[in-house]
Scaffold this active site. Structure first.
Site, PDB file in Angstrom:
ATOM      1  CG  ASN A  12      -0.551  -0.184   2.039  1.00 19.94           C
ATOM      2  OD1 ASN A  12      -0.349  -1.523   3.014  1.00 19.94           O
ATOM      3  ND2 ASN A  12      -0.377   0.165   3.256  1.00 19.94           N
ATOM      4  CD  GLN A  56      -3.934  -0.227  -1.286  1.00 18.51           C
ATOM      5  OE1 GLN A  56      -3.793   0.559  -2.364  1.00 18.51           O
ATOM      6  NE2 GLN A  56      -4.076   0.437  -0.456  1.00 18.51           N
ATOM      7  CB  SER A  62     -10.625  -3.023   1.390  1.00 17.57           C
ATOM      8  OG  SER A  62     -11.639  -1.615   1.509  1.00 17.57           O
ATOM      9  N   GLY A  63     -14.150  -2.869  -0.826  1.00 16.76           N
ATOM     10  CA  GLY A  63     -14.103  -1.715  -1.503  1.00 16.76           C
ATOM     11  C   GLY A  63     -13.720  -0.679  -1.403  1.00 16.76           C
ATOM     12  CG  HIS A  64     -12.038   2.159   1.099  1.00 17.52           C
ATOM     13  ND1 HIS A  64     -11.213   3.346   1.319  1.00 17.52           N
ATOM     14  CD2 HIS A  64     -11.814   1.119   2.303  1.00 17.52           C
ATOM     15  CE1 HIS A  64     -10.402   3.039   2.854  1.00 17.52           C
ATOM     16  NE2 HIS A  64     -10.168   1.134   3.132  1.00 17.52           N
ATOM     17  CB  THR A  84     -28.877  -6.872   9.956  1.00 16.45           C
ATOM     18  OG1 THR A  84     -29.401  -6.733  11.058  1.00 16.45           O
ATOM     19  CG2 THR A  84     -29.568  -6.658   8.385  1.00 16.45           C
ATOM     20  CB  CYS A 134      -3.320   2.699   9.386  1.00 17.80           C
ATOM     21  SG  CYS A 134      -3.739   2.412   7.632  1.00 17.80           S
TER      22      CYS A 134
END
Ligand code: PLP
Length: 392
Positions: free
Chosen positions: A153, A181, A201-203, A239, A326
């Site tokens: 990353n 990535q 990961s979606g973002h 959910t 991060c």
């Protein structure tokens, strides 16, 4: 002044495709997929379709896909799956690399502290690449898991994943890759590339935040991770985030559908930056020149602090990063750059520019015009640079 968003490795803008898939899930299709009434079943159908389409994009079956709350969760879960299998066979040895994301390194550290793991971290060398021979030599009879990130990353280097996966398959060891990535940016086929577990990961590919997935090969028994209801085949209760999942999968279809064109476009922007920034004295490109993601450029410039550079760039309208999002706020140099063997004082002066297909050549021109002046300004104020210039 132009505004240039060059921090796409931290997160990306949500694509129109993702937004269009999400919006109806908030308005008309807001049912709970576990409900038996029509709105619930409609939401369940959205979920089924997303699982099937995500499986297709990775060459996996829908039953091998588990939705999660992002890449960190998928990484944690992969380790716990391997630990649960390993505990039954008295295998507690984990192999990873020195420059994994903290989602992997901290999870392994925690297991090791509890006495449930012995961890070997492979060197990534100056070019940011794992050597397959070193992995083969590190595997032991009691190795429970090998986990090597697909693409780093911070510096963007791409590991020889099919080769590493083949070594693990031959030796009967589980192989996980943190592909957070890489997914949506380079072609991935879990079967062809001998991958047992994969995190995404979606973002990171123009999907929403807080949603991701773990691929787990059908032959691998999945330990349950969150207890509660029967969602995700009883392995990850709670959910489901239907809008997020729908948006993530639509974003990935869009990215994979345009992968070649996007990659050509973004690589050209990246190469232009690399060429221009290489002209700045006492700078160095981090990571292998070719074996890298289309969008990540990482340089160290001697005599400056990465944080000061970021603030000045921000004032000029350029959003960049000095390492992983991060760890920003911490004064420690990036563990990734230290793993390449860089000294602390050089690792401190790092800059990551990460691009997407939404960036333009005009934006690169602006960065190329702006950056050298800021570096010079900071160096003029730096006692460290004065010493470097005097050759002390
Ligand atoms: N793994 C890698 C390589 C990453 O770059 C990131 C995010 O920066 C993660 C894991 C964590 O993903 P998420 O932000 O979805 O939890």
């Amino acid at each position: 002044m132009l505004n240039v968003y060059a921090d796409n490795a931290a997160t990306t803008a949500v694509s129109q495709a993702a937004l269009a898939a999400m919006l109806p899930c908030f308005t008309a299709g807001y049912g709970n997929p576990s409900s038996i009434h029509t709105p619930g079943q409609e939401a369940a159908a959205v979920l089924d379709s997303a699982r099937e389409r995500l499986g297709k994009l990775l060459n996996a079956s829908p039953r091998e896909i588990y939705f999660t709350g992002g890449g960190t969760e998928a990484d944690n879960w992969a380790v716990y799956i391997a630990a649960a299998i390993g505990a039954k066979k008295n295998k507690r040895h984990f192999i990873s690399t020195r420059f994994e994301h903290h989602a992997m390194l901290h999870t392994l550290e925690k297991l090791a502290k509890k006495g449930d793991a012995e961890v070997t971290l492979l060197e990534v060398h100056e070019d940011g690449l794992v050597r397959p021979g070193e992995l083969a030599a590190a595997i032991r009879e009691d190795t429970a898991l090998v986990s090597v990130m697909y693409a780093n990353n911070e510096i963007g280097t791409l590991q020889p994943i099919p080769q590493l996966g083949a070594i693990c398959r031959e030796r009967g060891v589980l192989f996980h890759t943190d592909a957070v990535q890489a997914v949506g940016h380079v072609p991935i086929d879990v079967k062809e590339q001998n991958i047992d577990l994969l995190s995404l990961s979606g973002h990171k590919f123009h999907g929403p935040k807080g949603v991701g997935a773990l691929y787990c090969r059908s032959a691998v028994p999945v330990a349950s991770f969150i207890e509660g209801g029967a969602q995700e085949r009883g392995k990850r209760a709670g959910t489901e985030n239907v809008p997020g999942i729908a948006g993530m999968v639509a974003a990935l279809e869009d990215s994979c559908g345009h992968m070649v064109a996007n990659s050509d476009k973004v690589s050209a922007l990246r190469d232009r930056l690399i060429e221009a920034l290489s002209q700045i004295p006492r700078g160095r490109l981090n990571g292998h020149r070719e074996k890298r993601l289309p969008g990540i450029v990482n340089f160290c410039f001697e005599g400056i602090e990465g944080e000061s550079l970021l603030l000045r760039l921000d004032m000029a309208g350029i959003s960049a990063s000095s390492g992983s999002a991060c760890t920003s706020g911490s004064l420690d140099p990036s563990h990734v750059l230290l793993a390449l063997g860089l000294p602390h004082e050089i690792a401190h002066g790092s800059l990551r520019l990460s691009l997407s297909e939404y960036n333009t050549p005009a934006e690169m021109d602006y960065v190329i015009e702006t950056l050298p002046g800021i570096i010079q300004l900071l160096r003029d104020m730096s006692p460290v640079w004065e010493r470097i210039e005097k050759g002390e």
